[in-house]
Design a protein around this motif. Structure first.
Motif, PDB file in Angstrom:
ATOM      1  N   VAL A  26      65.632   1.415  -5.682  1.00 39.41           N
ATOM      2  CA  VAL A  26      66.961   2.022  -5.827  1.00 39.41           C
ATOM      3  C   VAL A  26      67.760   1.870  -4.537  1.00 39.41           C
ATOM      4  O   VAL A  26      68.945   1.513  -4.570  1.00 39.41           O
ATOM      5  CB  VAL A  26      66.832   3.510  -6.227  1.00 39.41           C
ATOM      6  CG1 VAL A  26      68.162   4.243  -6.097  1.00 39.41           C
ATOM      7  CG2 VAL A  26      66.292   3.639  -7.637  1.00 39.41           C
ATOM      8  N   SER A  27      67.130   2.110  -3.394  1.00 35.37           N
ATOM      9  CA  SER A  27      67.861   2.040  -2.132  1.00 35.37           C
ATOM     10  C   SER A  27      68.295   0.613  -1.798  1.00 35.37           C
ATOM     11  O   SER A  27      69.406   0.407  -1.303  1.00 35.37           O
ATOM     12  CB  SER A  27      67.038   2.640  -0.986  1.00 35.37           C
ATOM     13  OG  SER A  27      65.918   1.844  -0.688  1.00 35.37           O
ATOM     14  N   VAL A  28      67.456  -0.363  -2.106  1.00 31.24           N
ATOM     15  CA  VAL A  28      67.828  -1.757  -1.849  1.00 31.24           C
ATOM     16  C   VAL A  28      68.966  -2.178  -2.775  1.00 31.24           C
ATOM     17  O   VAL A  28      69.944  -2.799  -2.334  1.00 31.24           O
ATOM     18  CB  VAL A  28      66.600  -2.688  -1.993  1.00 31.24           C
ATOM     19  CG1 VAL A  28      67.019  -4.147  -2.018  1.00 31.24           C
ATOM     20  CG2 VAL A  28      65.607  -2.436  -0.866  1.00 31.24           C
ATOM     21  N   ILE A  29      68.860  -1.842  -4.050  1.00 32.13           N
ATOM     22  CA  ILE A  29      69.924  -2.195  -5.001  1.00 32.13           C
ATOM     23  C   ILE A  29      71.238  -1.530  -4.598  1.00 32.13           C
ATOM     24  O   ILE A  29      72.301  -2.164  -4.602  1.00 32.13           O
ATOM     25  CB  ILE A  29      69.517  -1.822  -6.441  1.00 32.13           C
ATOM     26  CG1 ILE A  29      68.404  -2.754  -6.924  1.00 32.13           C
ATOM     27  CG2 ILE A  29      70.720  -1.872  -7.381  1.00 32.13           C
ATOM     28  CD1 ILE A  29      67.771  -2.330  -8.241  1.00 32.13           C
ATOM     29  N   THR A  30      71.165  -0.257  -4.222  1.00 36.08           N
ATOM     30  CA  THR A  30      72.369   0.469  -3.797  1.00 36.08           C
ATOM     31  C   THR A  30      72.985  -0.190  -2.571  1.00 36.08           C
ATOM     32  O   THR A  30      74.209  -0.380  -2.517  1.00 36.08           O
ATOM     33  CB  THR A  30      72.027   1.941  -3.505  1.00 36.08           C
ATOM     34  OG1 THR A  30      71.465   2.525  -4.681  1.00 36.08           O
ATOM     35  CG2 THR A  30      73.266   2.719  -3.086  1.00 36.08           C
ATOM     36  N   SER A  31      72.172  -0.555  -1.604  1.00 36.39           N
ATOM     37  CA  SER A  31      72.684  -1.213  -0.397  1.00 36.39           C
ATOM     38  C   SER A  31      73.348  -2.541  -0.727  1.00 36.39           C
ATOM     39  O   SER A  31      74.436  -2.853  -0.215  1.00 36.39           O
ATOM     40  CB  SER A  31      71.553  -1.446   0.608  1.00 36.39           C
ATOM     41  OG  SER A  31      71.074  -0.247   1.111  1.00 36.39           O
ATOM     42  N   VAL A  32      72.731  -3.326  -1.598  1.00 32.95           N
ATOM     43  CA  VAL A  32      73.288  -4.633  -1.967  1.00 32.95           C
ATOM     44  C   VAL A  32      74.611  -4.460  -2.717  1.00 32.95           C
ATOM     45  O   VAL A  32      75.591  -5.161  -2.449  1.00 32.95           O
ATOM     46  CB  VAL A  32      72.263  -5.443  -2.798  1.00 32.95           C
ATOM     47  CG1 VAL A  32      72.908  -6.665  -3.425  1.00 32.95           C
ATOM     48  CG2 VAL A  32      71.079  -5.845  -1.928  1.00 32.95           C
ATOM     49  N   VAL A  33      74.633  -3.533  -3.658  1.00 34.51           N
ATOM     50  CA  VAL A  33      75.869  -3.293  -4.416  1.00 34.51           C
ATOM     51  C   VAL A  33      76.986  -2.840  -3.481  1.00 34.51           C
ATOM     52  O   VAL A  33      78.121  -3.311  -3.573  1.00 34.51           O
ATOM     53  CB  VAL A  33      75.630  -2.267  -5.552  1.00 34.51           C
ATOM     54  CG1 VAL A  33      76.939  -1.784  -6.151  1.00 34.51           C
ATOM     55  CG2 VAL A  33      74.739  -2.867  -6.628  1.00 34.51           C
ATOM     56  N   MET A  34      76.665  -1.924  -2.573  1.00 38.69           N
ATOM     57  CA  MET A  34      77.674  -1.450  -1.626  1.00 38.69           C
ATOM     58  C   MET A  34      78.213  -2.590  -0.763  1.00 38.69           C
ATOM     59  O   MET A  34      79.422  -2.700  -0.551  1.00 38.69           O
ATOM     60  CB  MET A  34      77.095  -0.330  -0.750  1.00 38.69           C
ATOM     61  CG  MET A  34      76.905   0.978  -1.494  1.00 38.69           C
ATOM     62  SD  MET A  34      76.206   2.290  -0.466  1.00 38.69           S
ATOM     63  CE  MET A  34      77.678   2.763   0.463  1.00 38.69           C
ATOM     64  N   ARG A  35      77.326  -3.438  -0.297  1.00 38.80           N
ATOM     65  CA  ARG A  35      77.774  -4.589   0.516  1.00 38.80           C
ATOM     66  C   ARG A  35      78.660  -5.528  -0.298  1.00 38.80           C
ATOM     67  O   ARG A  35      79.656  -6.034   0.200  1.00 38.80           O
ATOM     68  CB  ARG A  35      76.576  -5.348   1.080  1.00 38.80           C
ATOM     69  CG  ARG A  35      75.891  -4.653   2.220  1.00 38.80           C
ATOM     70  CD  ARG A  35      74.712  -5.469   2.738  1.00 38.80           C
ATOM     71  NE  ARG A  35      73.812  -4.645   3.498  1.00 38.80           N
ATOM     72  CZ  ARG A  35      73.868  -4.494   4.807  1.00 38.80           C
ATOM     73  NH1 ARG A  35      74.777  -5.128   5.499  1.00 38.80           N
ATOM     74  NH2 ARG A  35      73.009  -3.712   5.427  1.00 38.80           N
ATOM     75  N   ASN A  36      78.278  -5.778  -1.541  1.00 37.98           N
ATOM     76  CA  ASN A  36      79.067  -6.659  -2.391  1.00 37.98           C
ATOM     77  C   ASN A  36      80.432  -6.070  -2.728  1.00 37.98           C
ATOM     78  O   ASN A  36      81.364  -6.812  -3.044  1.00 37.98           O
ATOM     79  CB  ASN A  36      78.309  -6.998  -3.678  1.00 37.98           C
ATOM     80  CG  ASN A  36      77.203  -7.999  -3.426  1.00 37.98           C
ATOM     81  OD1 ASN A  36      77.253  -8.790  -2.483  1.00 37.98           O
ATOM     82  ND2 ASN A  36      76.178  -7.965  -4.257  1.00 37.98           N
ATOM     83  N   LEU A  37      80.555  -4.760  -2.690  1.00 34.23           N
ATOM     84  CA  LEU A  37      81.842  -4.100  -2.913  1.00 34.23           C
ATOM     85  C   LEU A  37      82.652  -3.967  -1.622  1.00 34.23           C
ATOM     86  O   LEU A  37      83.734  -3.398  -1.624  1.00 34.23           O
ATOM     87  CB  LEU A  37      81.626  -2.714  -3.530  1.00 34.23           C
ATOM     88  CG  LEU A  37      81.048  -2.702  -4.949  1.00 34.23           C
ATOM     89  CD1 LEU A  37      80.751  -1.270  -5.392  1.00 34.23           C
ATOM     90  CD2 LEU A  37      82.000  -3.389  -5.922  1.00 34.23           C
ATOM     91  N   GLY A  38      82.106  -4.500  -0.527  1.00 29.89           N
ATOM     92  CA  GLY A  38      82.800  -4.449   0.756  1.00 29.89           C
ATOM     93  C   GLY A  38      82.626  -3.134   1.496  1.00 29.89           C
ATOM     94  O   GLY A  38      83.345  -2.859   2.449  1.00 29.89           O
ATOM     95  N   LEU A  39      81.682  -2.337   1.055  1.00 34.27           N
ATOM     96  CA  LEU A  39      81.419  -1.050   1.690  1.00 34.27           C
ATOM     97  C   LEU A  39      80.264  -1.158   2.673  1.00 34.27           C
ATOM     98  O   LEU A  39      79.415  -2.035   2.538  1.00 34.27           O
ATOM     99  CB  LEU A  39      81.093   0.006   0.629  1.00 34.27           C
ATOM    100  CG  LEU A  39      82.138   0.236  -0.457  1.00 34.27           C
ATOM    101  CD1 LEU A  39      81.577   1.130  -1.547  1.00 34.27           C
ATOM    102  CD2 LEU A  39      83.396   0.840   0.147  1.00 34.27           C
ATOM    103  N   GLN A  40      80.231  -0.258   3.612  1.00 31.15           N
ATOM    104  CA  GLN A  40      79.119  -0.197   4.555  1.00 31.15           C
ATOM    105  C   GLN A  40      78.038   0.711   3.954  1.00 31.15           C
ATOM    106  O   GLN A  40      78.301   1.875   3.701  1.00 31.15           O
ATOM    107  CB  GLN A  40      79.586   0.371   5.899  1.00 31.15           C
ATOM    108  CG  GLN A  40      78.504   0.535   6.920  1.00 31.15           C
ATOM    109  CD  GLN A  40      77.902  -0.782   7.372  1.00 31.15           C
ATOM    110  OE1 GLN A  40      78.585  -1.792   7.494  1.00 31.15           O
ATOM    111  NE2 GLN A  40      76.609  -0.791   7.611  1.00 31.15           N
TER     112      GLN A  40
END
Length: 166
Positions: A26-40
């Motif tokens: 969950v944490s890896v997927i969340t981090s990847v999604v956030m990065r792809n949305l331009g979020l830190q």
């Protein structure tokens, strides 16, 4: 009574290990999604995944030993007759107990040093270091117990059958 408590601890640790694997996903997927949305991504997401890798590995290892889920090669034991195979298997289990006992002892020393110094891991947040290192004596101590079952019990660590058997 002691056996029941020990088994509950063993299977509880394995359950926590499994839940930790889910959290890491969950944490890896969340981090990847956030990065792809331009979020830190949150700093604690990455740090918790790192901690999770340690806890998942250490807490699940004693259960893996009990279930013979650890990696070992049966090529030699499959070629040996029954008695030499039993002797070799018990000798390997003895070596495993000794190594695990030494690592558990060193783990206790490390936890004590962390407590005496008041060490903290200070990456994303202040986390007492002893909460990380306590997994070492607990897990290696329990692995020593589990490997000792292959020394003194009827069940051997090695089946004597080469190949994949699931």
């Amino acid at each position: 009574m002691i056996n029941t408590v020990y088994k509950a601890l063993l299977y509880g640790m394995a359950g926590i290990s499994g839940l930790t694997l889910v959290w890491i996903m969950v944490s890896v997927i969340t981090s990847v999604v956030m990065r792809n949305l331009g979020l830190q991504p949150f700093a604690w997401l990455f740090t918790s995944a790192e901690y999770g890798l340690l806890y998942m590995t250490m807490l699940g290892a004693p259960w893996l030993v009990r279930e013979k889920g650890h990696v070992h090669i049966e090529l030699l034991t499959a070629a040996l007759p029954e008695q030499p195979r039993r002797l070799l298997s018990r000798s390997v289990a003895t070596a495993c107990v000794l190594v695990c006992a030494i690592l558990a002892w060193k783990g206790v020393e490390l936890v004590m040093i962390n407590l005496q110094r008041g060490d903290f891991d200070t990456r994303a947040y202040y986390y007492p270091r002893w909460l990380l290192t306590i997994a070492f004596p607990l897990s290696f101590g329990m692995m020593a117990i589990e490997f000792s079952r292959f020394i003194f019990g009827e069940d051997l660590m090695h089946s004597g059958e080469a190949g994949i058997h699931e």
